[in-house]
Structure formats: structure tokens, C-alpha cells
Design an enzyme around this catalytic site. Structure first.
Site, PDB file in Angstrom:
ATOM      1  N   ARG A   1       1.062  14.626  13.217  1.00  0.00           N
ATOM      2  CA  ARG A   1       1.299  14.495  11.781  1.00  0.00           C
ATOM      3  C   ARG A   1       1.245  15.834  11.028  1.00  0.00           C
ATOM      4  NH1 ARG A   1      -1.055   8.795   9.687  1.00  0.00           N
ATOM      5  NH2 ARG A   1       0.915   8.762   8.633  1.00  0.00           N
ATOM      6  N   PRO A   2       2.119  16.750  11.365  1.00  0.00           N
ATOM      7  CA  PRO A   2       2.143  18.032  10.650  1.00  0.00           C
ATOM      8  C   PRO A   2       2.695  17.870   9.231  1.00  0.00           C
ATOM      9  CG  PRO A   2       3.953  17.913  12.220  1.00  0.00           C
ATOM     10  CD  PRO A   2       3.175  16.639  12.367  1.00  0.00           C
TER      11      PRO A   2
ATOM     12  N   LYS B   1       0.841  -1.211   0.000  1.00  0.00           N
ATOM     13  CA  LYS B   1       0.000   0.000   0.000  1.00  0.00           C
ATOM     14  C   LYS B   1       0.872   1.256   0.000  1.00  0.00           C
ATOM     15  CE  LYS B   1      -1.549   1.637   4.084  1.00  0.00           C
ATOM     16  NZ  LYS B   1      -1.259   3.060   4.317  1.00  0.00           N
ATOM     17  N   ASN B   2       1.903   1.246   0.843  1.00  0.00           N
ATOM     18  CA  ASN B   2       2.709   2.460   0.995  1.00  0.00           C
ATOM     19  C   ASN B   2       3.614   2.720  -0.206  1.00  0.00           C
ATOM     20  OD1 ASN B   2       1.489   2.930   3.387  1.00  0.00           O
ATOM     21  ND2 ASN B   2       3.262   2.452   4.691  1.00  0.00           N
TER      22      ASN B   2
ATOM     23  N   ASP C   1       5.155   0.721  11.975  1.00  0.00           N
ATOM     24  CA  ASP C   1       3.939   0.050  11.488  1.00  0.00           C
ATOM     25  C   ASP C   1       3.838  -1.408  11.951  1.00  0.00           C
ATOM     26  OD1 ASP C   1       3.081   2.332  10.310  1.00  0.00           O
ATOM     27  OD2 ASP C   1       3.470   1.727   8.243  1.00  0.00           O
TER      28      ASP C   1
ATOM     29  N   ARG D   1      -8.135  -0.304   5.353  1.00  0.00           N
ATOM     30  CA  ARG D   1      -7.270   0.669   4.685  1.00  0.00           C
ATOM     31  C   ARG D   1      -5.976   0.019   4.210  1.00  0.00           C
ATOM     32  NH1 ARG D   1      -6.138   5.815   7.975  1.00  0.00           N
ATOM     33  NH2 ARG D   1      -4.930   5.985   6.070  1.00  0.00           N
TER      34      ARG D   1
ATOM     35  N   ASP E   1       4.909  20.353   8.013  1.00  0.00           N
ATOM     36  CA  ASP E   1       5.930  21.398   7.941  1.00  0.00           C
ATOM     37  C   ASP E   1       7.127  21.013   7.068  1.00  0.00           C
ATOM     38  OD1 ASP E   1       6.185  19.532  10.155  1.00  0.00           O
ATOM     39  OD2 ASP E   1       8.024  20.590  10.662  1.00  0.00           O
TER      40      ASP E   1
ATOM     41  N   CYS F   1      -4.817   8.080   9.778  1.00  0.00           N
ATOM     42  CA  CYS F   1      -4.916   7.519  11.129  1.00  0.00           C
ATOM     43  C   CYS F   1      -4.481   8.547  12.164  1.00  0.00           C
ATOM     44  CB  CYS F   1      -4.018   6.283  11.244  1.00  0.00           C
ATOM     45  SG  CYS F   1      -4.708   4.813  10.491  1.00  0.00           S
TER      46      CYS F   1
END
Ligand code: UD1
Length: 422
Positions: free
Chosen positions: A125-126, A26-27, A309, A401, A128, A120
Site C-alpha cells: 500500500r504505497p 464507509k468507503n 473487498d 472498522r 506513490d 489493514c
């Protein structure tokens, strides 16, 4: 197809025995789909995995007039008539990977408007690092009302030094530099194998990228990209999930389409247990029986170290192993939401800061639990297979997902898992 109102009912106590083929990653799939926006020819990805995140990304592509359809076991993607539309909040709230598209749109159109990403809830989880990277390449980025407006009229090749090796920001900056005139150097980048897959895919389309898999990537800009056929790499996290499941529950499992080079840290930890591991070519066989000795200390870190993960799945294995273990989470700040759920099942885990202290118990017991993110959901399935009695897992949409029909895959190995509508 992906019903939000579903539960998994797991009947515990069955060993896992049999063979499975590992699905495409998936990734790796998600950034490659985003990168199709750069291509002026048709793309064929020779393998496919039916996941809700992939569906979301296809919907985002469709909103840009990039059509995709399934055929011959793979997926065709056609970005010849791509349009630079705004990526709305409605589209991005479901997957964090939606932000990848910003780099691709900037490269192709020198402009992108993308809503802040969702995904998720495993930490702040910015974005920047994306913004800083784009700015280093001359993009004027304005954050307003939940959107980032990227104006790239004055974009140029250059040097980007990442403060932290973010996977998504590395991938997005590769895409951003692909069609830029000149040479761009990306430093302190993430080294994950999925980034190597993205590089290989883009190079087959005519890009000139080198260094993926190391901490420095060089992108020599090209004028345009053409279509290609490509086979997406196998999912190392799915493979790791099945291996940790077999180690926890016991059994004899053979996985095909396994790549050791992507999973060395996991295998070295599994070798500290009493599991028998046999790797031949692209297959791995794991045999496990009884309780495993605890692994004293596991720390998650960017690749090549132990992946965040697989942290929840490792936590489940340690929960039922003999001894005690400390699991430290160093990538995301909120990845222990599974702990109260496991404690409901009889696990003994105390979280102190970024570390979970696990005291292995002999048995887990079935309970009603809630999947709080994708990997935690898969870990609860493992806990349910180990537990005495029935475990009911809600929020199954998180699991869908990233795992294709998890109940059927584990079912093929002898597990008893039912999906029910509620
Ligand atoms: C990717 C994976 C995800 C995996 C993660 C870490 C995909 C689609 N997802 O997510 O499954 O768990 O890598 O291996 O490939 N960060 C910032 N600012 C940014 C970007 C990231 O502070 O601009 C932080 C994050 O909050 C996090 C850390 O960096 O704490 C790692 O995140 P990152 O590597 O970017 O993960 P993702 O690409 O989101």
C-alpha cells in the site's frame, strides 16, 4: 466503545432469514468527511454509520479544529474555523484513508504535512500515486521521517495520468484540484461508485467536477465551497457480504437500500449458483438452500469488475460449494492471509502466487481463528455461521472498522453470535 480485547463466538448451523437495511458506505463516508475540510459552511450528512474508521476520521478532523456531532440520525460537520495542523503518525496509523486529507488540505491551504497512513495489512500500500499526482499539479513533495511534506505555493491546474486507477489517489486528487484556479484533468482514474458519491457531494457544495464513474475526471476549479446536506450512498461491500453469507449458509434474505448498478459483477457471479435472486427497485431477495455449484473462476479487479473487498467472503462460499474454483487476487498482494484460518476449519485451499485454488468441502468445523483484516474478519463470521459447532474469532476490532455491530445484524437474521470481552 471499540474494545481491542473482544472476541466473537459464532454458533454454526443456523439459516439466515429476514430483512436488513444496508448501512451507508464507509468507503464513501471517509473521503466525504475529508472533503468537508474544503467547505466554508456547515455540512449535514443525513445518514450515519457507527464504525471505528469513521471515528478515527472524525478525530483527525477534530485535530484540525473541524467539529462534528451526531444529531437527527446524521452527522453535522463544521469546518468554518479549520486550521492546517500536522496530521501525526498517531492519528494516521489506524486508517489508510487518513491520506485523503492531504489533497483537501493542499487545496484549502496550499500546504499539508501528513504522516504515512496505516490501515489493514493487505499489501505494501504505497502512496506513490498520490505523490506523483500532487507533483503533476506543481506541489513540492518531500518525504522525510515517515511524513510527507507537501508545499503547494506554486500549485497549478494541470493534467494527471494515473499509472494505476487507485481509488484513494483519485479521490485525493479530486479534492486537491477543487479549489485550484483553472481546469484539471485526471486520466486513467478509478471508476468506483464511491468516487461518484464524492463528486456529487462536492458539486452540491459548489464544486464543478464531471466524469466520475468514467476513466477521466475534469475539475474546474472554484474559489470556495459552501455547506450542504447530503445522503451518503449505501455500502455495496456490506450488501455483498450479506448476500454471500446467505448463499453460503442458506436461507431467505431481503436487503433494502440495495443498488444493482454498484454490484453487477457480484450478482452475475451469484447467478452462476443455484441461489434464487429477485431484485425489485432498491430491494434484493436471495434464497439459497443446500450446496451451491462452484464458480470456476473469480478475478478481482478495479470497478466495475469483482471487488477485492468481497474476495474473502467469496472464498468462503467457494470453500463449501460443490466442485473447484480458482480465485485470483489482482488488486492487493497480501489478501490470502485468511486461508490458513479457513483451513483450520476444514477448508481445502492452496495458494499459488496470486491465485487461491479451492476444492469445495461438504462441511466446515468450528475452530479458534483470527481476523487478519476487515473483510477477512467478516468472511470468518460467515465461515463460523456455516461450520458445525462453535467458532471463536479474535481481533474483532478489524471487523468493527467496516461493519456496524455485525453480530446484531446477522443476529436479526437468526444467527447466533456473541461478543465477549477477554
Ligand atoms: C480503497 C478502499 C478499499 C478497497 C480498495 C480497492 C477506501 C477507504 N478503501 O482503498 O476498501 O479495498 O480501494 O478497491 O475507499 N497503490 C499504489 N500506490 C498508491 C496507491 C495505491 O501502488 O499510491 C496500489 C495499492 O497498493 C493497491 C492498489 O493500488 O495494490 C489499489 O489501491 P487503492 O485503489 O488505492 O485502494 P485504497 O484507496 O487504499
Amino acid at each position: 466503545m471499540f474494545n481491542m480485547e473482544q472476541q466473537l463466538i459464532v454458533s454454526g448451523g443456523k439459516r439466515l432469514v429476514g430483512e436488513l437495511e444496508i448501512e451507508p458506505s464507509k468507503n464513501a463516508f471517509l473521503p466525504i468527511l475529508a472533503a468537508c475540510v474544503l467547505c466554508e459552511g456547515e455540512i449535514f450528512l443525513e445518514n450515519f454509520v457507527d464504525l471505528s474508521d469513521i471515528l478515527c476520521m472524525r478525530e483527525i478532523l477534530e485535530s484540525l479544529n473541524v467539529h462534528s456531532f451526531l444529531q437527527n440520525g446524521g452527522i453535522y460537520i463544521d469546518a468554518r474555523n479549520v486550521r492546517n495542523n500536522k496530521i501525526t503518525h498517531e492519528m494516521t496509523q489506524k486508517i489508510r484513508a487518513s491520506i485523503f486529507i492531504s489533497g483537501a488540505l493542499l487545496s484549502r491551504f496550499r500546504n499539508a504535512v501528513v504522516a504515512f497512513p496505516g490501515g489493514c495489512k493487505i499489501g505494501a500500500r504505497p502512496i506513490d500515486l498520490f505523490v506523483k499526482g500532487f507533483r503533476a499539479l506543481g506541489v513540492n513533495v518531500v518525504e522525510k521521517h515517515g511524513y510527507i511534506y507537501c508545499h503547494g505555493q506554486n500549485m497549478h491546474a494541470g493534467e494527471v495520468i494515473f499509472d494505476f486507477p487507485s481509488v484513494g489517489a483519485t479521490e485525493s486528487l479530486i479534492m486537491c484540484a477543487t479549489l485550484l484556479d483553472g481546469v484539471t484533468t485526471l486520466k486513467n482514474v478509478a471508476k468506483e461508485p464511491e468516487i461518484v458519491d464524492l463528486q456529487n457531494f462536492l458539486n452540491l457544495c459548489g464544486a464543478k467536477i464531471s466524469g466520475a464513474g468514467t476513466d477521466q475526471i475534469v475539475v474546474e476549479g472554484v474559489k470556495s465551497l459552501h455547506g450542504t446536506s447530503f445522503s451518503v450512498m449505501p455500502d455495496r461491500i456490506v450488501a455483498g457480504t450479506y448476500l454471500l453469507a446467505a448463499a453460503t449458509v442458506g436461507g431467505d434474505v431481503l436487503l433494502k437500500n440495495f443498488r444493482l448498478k454498484d454490484s453487477e459483477s457480484l450478482i452475475s457471479f451469484l447467478r452462476q449458483t443455484a441461489c434464487k435472486i429477485d431484485i425489485k427497485g432498491d430491494t434484493i431477495r436471495l434464497k439459497a438452500s443446500g450446496r451451491q455449484p462452484c464458480i470456476e473462476s473469480v478475478q478481482t479487479l478495479p470497478f466495475p469488475f469483482f471487488p477485492t473487498d468481497l474476495q474473502s467472503q467469496m472464498l468462503v462460499l467457494q470453500s463449501v460449494s460443490n466442485g473447484s474454483s480458482i480465485i485470483e487476487e489482482n488488486v492487493f498482494e497480501n489478501r490470502f492471509a485468511i486461508v490458513p484460518e479457513l483451513c483450520k476449519m476444514g477448508a481445502k485451499i492452496a495458494v499459488r502466487g496470486r491465485a487461491a485454488h479451492v476444492y469445495g468441502v461438504e462441511k466446515l468445523f468450528g475452530a479458534d481463528v483470527s481476523s487478519c483484516d476487515l473483510r477477512a474478519g467478516a468472511a470468518l463470521v460467515i465461515a463460523g455461521m456455516k461450520a458445525e459447532g462453535y467458532t471463536t474469532i479474535c481481533n474483532v476490532h478489524f471487523i468493527d472498522r467496516g461493519y456496524e455491530k455485525i453480530e446484531e445484524k446477522f443476529g436479526a437474521l437468526g444467527a447466533e453470535i456473541r461478543r465477549v470481552n477477554v
